[in-house]
Design a protein around this motif. Structure first.
Motif, PDB file in Angstrom:
ATOM      1  N   GLY A 223       0.802  -1.222   0.000  1.00  0.00           N
ATOM      2  CA  GLY A 223       0.000   0.000   0.000  1.00  0.00           C
ATOM      3  C   GLY A 223       0.835   1.273   0.000  1.00  0.00           C
ATOM      4  N   LYS A 224       2.108   1.177   0.394  1.00  0.00           N
ATOM      5  CA  LYS A 224       2.998   2.340   0.428  1.00  0.00           C
ATOM      6  C   LYS A 224       4.147   2.186  -0.556  1.00  0.00           C
ATOM      7  CE  LYS A 224       0.911   4.426   3.924  1.00  0.00           C
ATOM      8  NZ  LYS A 224       0.318   5.766   3.835  1.00  0.00           N
ATOM      9  N   LEU A 225       3.930   1.432  -1.634  1.00  0.00           N
ATOM     10  CA  LEU A 225       5.028   1.114  -2.539  1.00  0.00           C
ATOM     11  C   LEU A 225       5.597   2.361  -3.202  1.00  0.00           C
ATOM     12  CD1 LEU A 225       6.594  -1.308  -3.460  1.00  0.00           C
ATOM     13  CD2 LEU A 225       5.024  -1.595  -5.370  1.00  0.00           C
ATOM     14  N   LEU A 226       4.756   3.317  -3.564  1.00  0.00           N
ATOM     15  CA  LEU A 226       5.261   4.537  -4.204  1.00  0.00           C
ATOM     16  C   LEU A 226       6.139   5.336  -3.251  1.00  0.00           C
ATOM     17  CD1 LEU A 226       2.093   5.719  -6.175  1.00  0.00           C
ATOM     18  CD2 LEU A 226       4.115   4.565  -7.076  1.00  0.00           C
ATOM     19  N   ASP A 227       5.708   5.457  -1.996  1.00  0.00           N
ATOM     20  CA  ASP A 227       6.505   6.197  -1.016  1.00  0.00           C
ATOM     21  C   ASP A 227       7.805   5.463  -0.718  1.00  0.00           C
ATOM     22  OD1 ASP A 227       4.456   8.036  -0.913  1.00  0.00           O
ATOM     23  OD2 ASP A 227       3.458   7.061   0.770  1.00  0.00           O
ATOM     24  N   ILE A 228       7.742   4.130  -0.637  1.00  0.00           N
ATOM     25  CA  ILE A 228       8.963   3.365  -0.366  1.00  0.00           C
ATOM     26  C   ILE A 228       9.948   3.528  -1.508  1.00  0.00           C
ATOM     27  CG2 ILE A 228       9.860   1.027  -0.027  1.00  0.00           C
ATOM     28  CD1 ILE A 228       7.265   0.337   1.388  1.00  0.00           C
ATOM     29  N   ASN A 229       9.465   3.518  -2.740  1.00  0.00           N
ATOM     30  CA  ASN A 229      10.362   3.688  -3.888  1.00  0.00           C
ATOM     31  C   ASN A 229      11.052   5.048  -3.862  1.00  0.00           C
ATOM     32  OD1 ASN A 229      10.508   1.315  -5.436  1.00  0.00           O
ATOM     33  ND2 ASN A 229       8.463   1.639  -6.251  1.00  0.00           N
ATOM     34  N   LYS A 230      10.333   6.080  -3.423  1.00  0.00           N
ATOM     35  CA  LYS A 230      10.956   7.411  -3.338  1.00  0.00           C
ATOM     36  C   LYS A 230      12.101   7.413  -2.330  1.00  0.00           C
ATOM     37  CE  LYS A 230       6.817  10.036  -4.658  1.00  0.00           C
ATOM     38  NZ  LYS A 230       5.803  11.031  -4.202  1.00  0.00           N
ATOM     39  N   GLU A 231      11.908   6.747  -1.199  1.00  0.00           N
ATOM     40  CA  GLU A 231      12.963   6.718  -0.192  1.00  0.00           C
ATOM     41  C   GLU A 231      14.083   5.754  -0.572  1.00  0.00           C
ATOM     42  OE1 GLU A 231      11.953   6.788   3.896  1.00  0.00           O
ATOM     43  OE2 GLU A 231       9.855   7.308   3.529  1.00  0.00           O
ATOM     44  N   PHE A 232      13.767   4.734  -1.386  1.00  0.00           N
ATOM     45  CA  PHE A 232      14.807   3.804  -1.856  1.00  0.00           C
ATOM     46  C   PHE A 232      15.705   4.440  -2.908  1.00  0.00           C
ATOM     47  CE2 PHE A 232      13.589  -0.854  -0.857  1.00  0.00           C
ATOM     48  CZ  PHE A 232      13.431  -0.513   0.473  1.00  0.00           C
ATOM     49  N   GLN A 233      15.224   5.495  -3.571  1.00  0.00           N
ATOM     50  CA  GLN A 233      15.922   6.049  -4.732  1.00  0.00           C
ATOM     51  C   GLN A 233      17.377   6.415  -4.432  1.00  0.00           C
ATOM     52  OE1 GLN A 233      14.249   6.230  -7.726  1.00  0.00           O
ATOM     53  NE2 GLN A 233      16.193   6.676  -8.669  1.00  0.00           N
ATOM     54  N   PRO A 234      17.692   7.106  -3.323  1.00  0.00           N
ATOM     55  CA  PRO A 234      19.106   7.456  -3.095  1.00  0.00           C
ATOM     56  C   PRO A 234      20.019   6.257  -2.935  1.00  0.00           C
ATOM     57  CG  PRO A 234      17.634   8.778  -1.706  1.00  0.00           C
ATOM     58  CD  PRO A 234      16.802   7.710  -2.306  1.00  0.00           C
ATOM     59  N   TYR A 235      19.487   5.105  -2.544  1.00  0.00           N
ATOM     60  CA  TYR A 235      20.321   3.934  -2.285  1.00  0.00           C
ATOM     61  C   TYR A 235      20.345   2.970  -3.468  1.00  0.00           C
ATOM     62  CZ  TYR A 235      19.509   5.805   2.374  1.00  0.00           C
ATOM     63  OH  TYR A 235      19.411   6.639   3.455  1.00  0.00           O
ATOM     64  N   LEU A 236      19.291   2.950  -4.273  1.00  0.00           N
ATOM     65  CA  LEU A 236      19.247   2.056  -5.434  1.00  0.00           C
ATOM     66  C   LEU A 236      19.764   2.712  -6.693  1.00  0.00           C
ATOM     67  CD1 LEU A 236      15.813   0.236  -4.933  1.00  0.00           C
ATOM     68  CD2 LEU A 236      18.067  -0.404  -4.106  1.00  0.00           C
ATOM     69  N   GLY A 237      20.029   4.019  -6.653  1.00  0.00           N
ATOM     70  CA  GLY A 237      20.550   4.700  -7.830  1.00  0.00           C
ATOM     71  C   GLY A 237      19.448   5.168  -8.761  1.00  0.00           C
ATOM     72  N   GLN A 238      19.870   5.868  -9.810  1.00  0.00           N
ATOM     73  CA  GLN A 238      18.914   6.407 -10.776  1.00  0.00           C
ATOM     74  C   GLN A 238      18.157   5.282 -11.467  1.00  0.00           C
ATOM     75  OE1 GLN A 238      18.326   9.615 -11.131  1.00  0.00           O
ATOM     76  NE2 GLN A 238      16.734   9.288 -12.657  1.00  0.00           N
ATOM     77  N   GLY A 239      16.841   5.332 -11.416  1.00  0.00           N
ATOM     78  CA  GLY A 239      16.012   4.308 -12.055  1.00  0.00           C
ATOM     79  C   GLY A 239      15.786   3.081 -11.208  1.00  0.00           C
ATOM     80  N   GLY A 240      16.480   2.945 -10.076  1.00  0.00           N
ATOM     81  CA  GLY A 240      16.271   1.781  -9.218  1.00  0.00           C
ATOM     82  C   GLY A 240      14.959   1.875  -8.471  1.00  0.00           C
ATOM     83  N   ARG A 241      14.229   0.785  -8.446  1.00  0.00           N
ATOM     84  CA  ARG A 241      12.931   0.776  -7.770  1.00  0.00           C
ATOM     85  C   ARG A 241      12.509  -0.652  -7.501  1.00  0.00           C
ATOM     86  NH1 ARG A 241       8.686  -0.303 -11.358  1.00  0.00           N
ATOM     87  NH2 ARG A 241       9.291  -0.429 -13.541  1.00  0.00           N
ATOM     88  N   ILE A 242      11.465  -0.781  -6.698  1.00  0.00           N
ATOM     89  CA  ILE A 242      10.861  -2.085  -6.414  1.00  0.00           C
ATOM     90  C   ILE A 242       9.902  -2.428  -7.540  1.00  0.00           C
ATOM     91  CG2 ILE A 242       9.401  -3.377  -4.823  1.00  0.00           C
ATOM     92  CD1 ILE A 242      10.459  -1.624  -2.579  1.00  0.00           C
ATOM     93  N   LEU A 243      10.073  -3.630  -8.118  1.00  0.00           N
ATOM     94  CA  LEU A 243       9.198  -4.058  -9.206  1.00  0.00           C
ATOM     95  C   LEU A 243       7.914  -4.680  -8.680  1.00  0.00           C
ATOM     96  CD1 LEU A 243      11.853  -5.651 -11.596  1.00  0.00           C
ATOM     97  CD2 LEU A 243      10.889  -3.360 -11.675  1.00  0.00           C
ATOM     98  N   GLU A 244       8.042  -5.520  -7.673  1.00  0.00           N
ATOM     99  CA  GLU A 244       6.859  -6.201  -7.137  1.00  0.00           C
ATOM    100  C   GLU A 244       7.201  -6.767  -5.772  1.00  0.00           C
ATOM    101  OE1 GLU A 244       5.663  -9.825  -8.923  1.00  0.00           O
ATOM    102  OE2 GLU A 244       7.672 -10.381  -9.580  1.00  0.00           O
ATOM    103  N   ILE A 245       6.162  -7.126  -5.049  1.00  0.00           N
ATOM    104  CA  ILE A 245       6.283  -7.856  -3.787  1.00  0.00           C
ATOM    105  C   ILE A 245       5.500  -9.147  -3.967  1.00  0.00           C
ATOM    106  CG2 ILE A 245       5.829  -7.831  -1.316  1.00  0.00           C
ATOM    107  CD1 ILE A 245       5.970  -4.808  -1.392  1.00  0.00           C
ATOM    108  N   ARG A 246       6.196 -10.267  -3.887  1.00  0.00           N
ATOM    109  CA  ARG A 246       5.564 -11.552  -4.182  1.00  0.00           C
ATOM    110  C   ARG A 246       5.817 -12.543  -3.043  1.00  0.00           C
ATOM    111  NH1 ARG A 246       9.232 -15.391  -5.452  1.00  0.00           N
ATOM    112  NH2 ARG A 246      11.303 -14.760  -6.232  1.00  0.00           N
ATOM    113  N   THR A 247       5.117 -13.684  -3.135  1.00  0.00           N
ATOM    114  CA  THR A 247       5.305 -14.746  -2.162  1.00  0.00           C
ATOM    115  C   THR A 247       6.572 -15.520  -2.492  1.00  0.00           C
ATOM    116  OG1 THR A 247       3.902 -16.177  -3.523  1.00  0.00           O
ATOM    117  CG2 THR A 247       2.851 -14.986  -1.736  1.00  0.00           C
TER     118      THR A 247
END
Length: 1150
Positions: A788-812
């Motif tokens: 439910g907070k994937l967009l916000d998490i991706n924004k905070e992940f950006q400085p550590y994952l680099g340009q274009g780095g993001r979470i694609l999915e959360i799966r089992t």
């Protein structure tokens, strides 16, 4: 090959190669006669493979003269021709038929004045000669003639041609309608204008549809071409539009036409004046003369023909300011005084407004802030007009001589009140070269190392100035006298380095002693620098430096004090004279003590361990910090774990790293958790300690989620702590105190069964522990918290994952997904399994009914047997020879009888059976009402055996010497032991009768057959037994036959017993044949009926047989018996009495 099969009547022949039919030679045909010839055409293949075809040829014989005109096949032809038909296309074949075969000439007699069509005169083919245009002519009616040349040899036909339409015309706008339109702004659904277009094509090709090619969001058009506004227009945004109207017909591939309309938006008064700035800020110097213009404001009205005027809205401002209503110029009515304002910032804020004098809209408003600027009313003033100081002739650079001070009366905090100092280099240039003044503090110091003559006096002019506007200043004079060296004390050392002092030293502890000397002077010691926190004190007469305040090594590790020695005369004049000789440095080192206990980074460490974790797998790492240094900050860790199963320690810790590892396996322990404590002791386990709690929860992949990102796993590993901190914060928003734990970081797995890996992406497998429940958060809840907070998490992940780095999915996880697939696959057969279960239940219902009926029949049979038992005669007295001995055990009467005598004197009853071994089966509790006294009559004073008791088999008559004991217990097997050899039973009791009643066996090989084992069920049921070889082909009574005898006894209501003497075994043939055996006689009360059945004598020799017959009621019924040998037989070979005894038939005469 051609041939005529039938119908030629001999008048025609056919050429077998060319197929030409001719009149046979010499044949004269009759007019009006007709023939139907059957002609066959065959190929030249072999007869077996030859193929053929048959047709009919009709021949009519005509008269010799031309007597009929040509005839068209039909008088009326109708066809449709597209107007797009190409020129030269054949439209119709109008070939006529002439019976005489005369040549025919074709003509278009009427209906084609423009000669659009061409008709071949010889063939009658009608073709298109010119292009068709449906819009000009849509139908043609042609009159066509066919003539064979005779005057009356002409016939006519009518051809009706309809020209069909094609979409060859586009819509055409009516150019007489106006193209320049206008509409008033701020009106929705306002009529703008109308367009009209026509299409000459027919049908859907001529239907016109309207649409807008642009500005569809602002305008709309109806089906009749009327144009309206879709929204309210704003002229101030746009006042002119070029609207493109498009007209299309209804064809599949429609034709289009466009028309451009010019639309002008008419203005209305719908806007208020707007200032160029929402707020104006201006700085006005105080004491500015009245009437001075200091600001001009401006407002604009976008409506046409507006007239903007201005005015001040705040009434309080009207006494200070004036506003020109036409130009917007703002001026002063009277001067402003900065000091008259009470607040720190002298400001005046008010509102101004602009309005349209001809309009009706409300005025526009702006804020004006006037800041009054302080104009520096006062100059700095020194506290003294003359300052004096003394200095040593060899004073070093930076020696403080004296301090000057000045104050400014301007408001505090303003630039005009800020005082700074400088040296006037003009009046005394030499003094200004060797002395200086600090800009902010006013301290007068030496600029260089002095080397001046004693008793010299220097004058120095110091200037104090402010930062006001304009800058104002003031001056003062400083007189500096150079002292004689004799009055300046000298220290014995330039630097003192005493031993380190402990940080735990109490107040008053002596740290160091400094010493200075001077000629005929009393010396006074003081600390001039390095003691800003007043930690140390110095005795001004002795020079002893001691501790004044508590030391803290962790705060300050060392001190550098500067001490000074002055003569008492100089001190009394309040003028210190620093020099090279009267100052010294004291370096004090603070010694660290173990005065701080370790402090863990967390009060509770939360971690998890997977079910499939191996031994000594890392779980988590604890850390404690210590403010002390050296060994006092070196930690040693240990665990305090409550006892776990089998006394195992579930976890261990590396003593010096704090890494907790597993010390056991956690298979099938999901949702379990462990709580224990970790102790940290500094100084390698010898110092102070502190503790923290540790919680470890057992998890598996059912509790985890995989976070898939588009960066390599190495990058995720590098920033693992920061990424987990971000995830943990979002989980803690829902569950306070929750901890996110990393299970693994690896390449992204995908494909069927997740068997493929992609190292350009990563899988981060995590789970979360809830400190309230001490267990892992459910996987679905963790998914909701993060997804439910994937967009916000991706924004905070950006400085550590680099340009274009993001979470694609959360799966089992992989294992859970595979299990779901397998479960779905298994689910396909649930219907079949359910149907199979229903079938099995339906099939079992008859069996259950049969069992219930059989059970009731057995109950009735047992009741009958009980009645028979009640009718049996009582046992014989002890003096007479009894033929039966029995003891009732539960629902069975077991009789153990040993018969003596030779075979010539006896005829045994139906069988000789040695009860060798019985296996226990579960049965009915003897304590149930079913086995009450109304079922059995317990004679001879026997009580019902209880579980766990021991009973002896006692002879009621006292005639029998062989006995045993029965052990009743609640275990699986109950053993009946018959001990004919020894006098003592298994209970240790002496139970042997007298010698006259005992006849021991002489052959030890036979003793195993006599001392057999009997196993009895808890309810006493005898279920299994073993038969041994019977002597002289003795017959054994069949259990089936016994059942029939019970039924007969039920009818007779009487029981017959056979008296058998007990001393019959003493005689017999030769001693070699006797074998000293005591065969056990077992008789059934219901097996002999009204007759005595006696075994035939045949010698006493025992003989093994493969089969023996059981004779019951004088009927010979052959029944196979087991072959016996010396070895112990299996349970399968022991089955003999089980099914019979399950009918609850009591063995009263066994």
């Amino acid at each position: 090959v051609y041939e005529i099969l039938a119908g030629d009547q001999g008048d025609f022949i056919i050429n077998d190669r060319t197929g030409l039919i001719t009149i046979a030679p010499g044949v004269v045909l009759s007019v009006g006669r007709s023939y139907a010839l059957t002609v066959k055409a065959s190929d030249s293949a072999p007869p077996a493979q030859r193929r053929s075809s048959i047709t009919t040829v009709y021949i009519e014989v005509l008269p010799p003269n031309n007597q009929s005109p040509p005839r068209f096949p039909q008088l009326m032809y109708s066809l449709e021709v597209s107007e797009a038909m190409r020129i030269g296309a054949v439209l119709l074949n109008l070939q006529a038929f002439d019976r005489e075969g005369d040549p025919i000439r074709y003509l278009i007699q009427n209906g084609d004045p423009q000669q659009v069509f061409n008709l071949s005169q010889s063939s009658g083919l009608l073709a298109l000669g010119k292009p068709l245009d449906r819009e000009s002519t849509d139908r043609y009616i042609l009159i066509v003639t066919a003539s064979d040349g005779r005057p009356d040899g002409t016939s006519t036909a009518t051809v009706n041609i309809v020209v069909t339409d094609v979409n060859d015309n586009g819509p055409i706008f009516d150019m007489f309608l106006p193209k320049n339109l206008s509409v008033q702004e701020e009106e929705a659904n306002a009529f703008v204008g109308q367009v009209r277009a026509t299409d000459p094509d027919a049908g859907v090709n001529g239907q016109v549809h309207y649409s807008l090619a642009n500005f569809n969001n602002l305008f709309r058009i109806t089906s009749n071409g009327s144009i309206y506004t879709a929204v309210k227009l704003n002229r101030e945004v746009r006042d002119y539009y070029e609207l493109i109207v498009e007209a299309t017909d209804g064809a599949v591939d429609p034709r289009r036409s466009t028309l451009t309309l010019a639309i002008k938006v008419l203005d209305i008064d719908d806007n208020s004046p707007v200032f160029t700035n929402a707020s104006y800020t201006v700085c006005v110097p105080e004491n500015l003369p009245p009437g001075t213009v200091f600001l001009q404001i401006e407002a604009k009205d976008v409506d046409l023909g507006s007239n903007v005027t201005y005015r001040i809205r705040t009434q309080e401002a009207l006494q200070y300011f004036a506003l020109n209503k036409y130009t917007g110029e703002l001026s002063l009515l009277k001067s402003l005084d900065y000091e008259s304002f009470s607040d720190t910032e002298a400001t005046f804020t008010f509102l101004v407004e602009a309005f349209d004098s001809k309009g009706t809209m409300p005025p526009g408003i702006a804020t004006v802030t006037v800041r009054v600027k302080d104009m520096n009313d006062y100059s700095p003033v020194f506290s003294k007009k003359l300052y004096r100081g003394m200095v040593a002739p060899d004073a070093v650079k930076g020696t403080v001589i004296t301090t000057v001070s000045a104050e400014d009366q301007d408001p505090p905090g303003t630039p005009a009140s800020r005082v700074r100092y400088k040296v006037d280099v003009v009046q005394f240039p030499y003094s200004a070269s060797i002395f200086d003044v600090e800009e902010t503090s006013g301290r007068v110091v030496t600029r260089v190392n002095l080397n001046e003559e004693p008793s010299t006096v220097f004058k120095l002019v110091v200037i104090a100035y402010d930062d006001g506007d304009p800058v104002k200043s003031n001056t003062t004079t400083v007189e500096i006298a150079v002292l004689q060296p004799s009055v300046i004390p000298r220290f014995t050392q330039d630097e003192y380095r005493p031993p380190p002092v402990s940080e735990s030293a109490p107040k008053g502890t002596v740290v160091a002693v400094v010493m200075a000397a001077a000629l005929n002077q009393t010396i006074v010691y003081s600390i001039v620098s390095g003691n800003e926190e007043d930690v140390f004190a110095i005795n001004n007469r002795t020079g002893v430096i001691s501790v004044k305040k508590s030391l803290d090594y962790e705060s300050v590790k060392s001190y550098e004090l500067r001490v000074q020695a002055d003569s008492l005369q100089v001190v009394r004049s309040n003028l210190r004279v620093p020099s090279k000789s009267n100052t010294a440095k004291v370096f004090i080192e603070v010694k660290d003590e173990n005065d701080h206990a370790p402090v863990f980074t967390k009060k509770m460490y939360i971690g998890g361990v997977s079910e499939d974790a191996k031994m000594f797998s890392s779980v988590l790492k604890v850390k404690a910090d210590d403010k002390d240094t050296g060994n006092y900050s070196a930690m040693q860790y240990r665990l305090i774990i409550p006892p776990i199963k089998d006394g195992k320690e579930g976890f261990v810790i590396e003593a010096y790293t704090g890494l907790i590892k597993t010390a056991m396996l956690f298979k099938n322990m999901r949702r379990s958790y462990f709580k224990f404590q970790v102790i940290a002791t500094d100084n390698y386990g010898k110092g102070l300690s502190s503790k923290a709690d540790v919680l470890v929860s057992v998890v598996n992949q059912l509790d985890m989620q995989v976070i898939v990102s588009n960066v390599p796993p190495t990058l995720v590993e590098q920033n693992k702590d920061q990424l987990i901190g971000i995830l943990e914060r979002y989980v803690q928003d829902q569950i306070p105190g929750a901890t996110v734990v990393v299970e693994s970081i690896g390449a992204r797995r995908f494909g069927d069964g997740y068997s493929e890996e992609d190292y350009t992406k990563s899988d981060l497998m995590v789970y979360a522990i809830d400190p309230q429940t001490n267990r892992a958060i459910m996987r679905n809840e963790l998914f909701k918290f993060l997804d439910g907070k994937l967009l916000d998490i991706n924004k905070e992940f950006q400085p550590y994952l680099g340009q274009g780095g993001r979470i694609l999915e959360i799966r089992t996880p992989d294992v859970v997904a595979n299990v779901k697939k397998q479960a779905q696959a298994v689910g396909y057969t649930e219907g079949a399994l359910l149907a199979l279960a229903v079938i099995i239940i339906l099939c079992c219902m008859p069996a259950i009914l049969i069992v219930m009926v059989s059970y009731r029949q057995r109950q009735a049979e047992c009741a009958k047997t009980a009645r028979i038992q009640m009718a049996l005669p009582a046992g014989k007295p002890a003096s007479t020879a009894a033929n039966n001995l029995y003891e009732e055990l539960g629902d069975i009467v077991v009789c153990w009888k040993y018969c003596y005598g030779s075979d010539s004197y006896h005829k045994f009853f139906s069988s000789l059976i040695k009860i060798y071994e019985l296996s226990m089966e579960s049965g009915i509790d003897p304590g149930q009402e079913y086995y009450g006294q109304d079922y059995y009559s317990y004679e001879h004073g026997y009580e019902l055996p209880q579980y766990g008791s021991r009973r002896r088999l006692l002879s009621p008559s006292g005639m029998y010497d062989e006995y045993g004991e029965v052990v009743w217990a609640r275990k699986k097997r109950i053993k009946l032991i018959v001990d004919p050899e020894y006098e003592t039973s298994s209970t240790g009791e002496d139970s042997a009768p007298d010698s006259s009643q005992r006849n021991r066996l002489n052959n030890p090989n036979i003793q195993n057959n006599v001392n057999g084992n009997i196993y009895i069920a808890q309810n006493g049921s005898v279920v299994r037994t073993r038969r041994v070889c019977l002597a002289n082909n003795l017959k054994v009574t069949s259990p089936v036959r016994l059942g029939k005898q019970f039924k007969k006894l039920d009818k007779l209501a009487v029981t017959h017993e056979e008296n058998v003497p007990l001393n019959t075994l003493s005689k017999g043939p030769s001693s070699s044949d006797k074998m000293n055996t005591r065969p056990c006689s077992v008789s059934f009360a219901s097996s002999i009926g009204a007759e005595n059945i006696v075994a035939k004598p045949g010698g006493s020799k025992m003989k093994s047989t493969e089969e023996q017959e059981s004779v019951v009621d004088n009927e010979d019924v052959k029944e196979p018996l087991e072959s016996h040998s010396e070895h112990t037989q299996s349970d399968e070979e022991e089955l003999w009495m089980g099914p019979w005894n399950n009918l609850h038939i009591p063995m009263t005469k066994l």
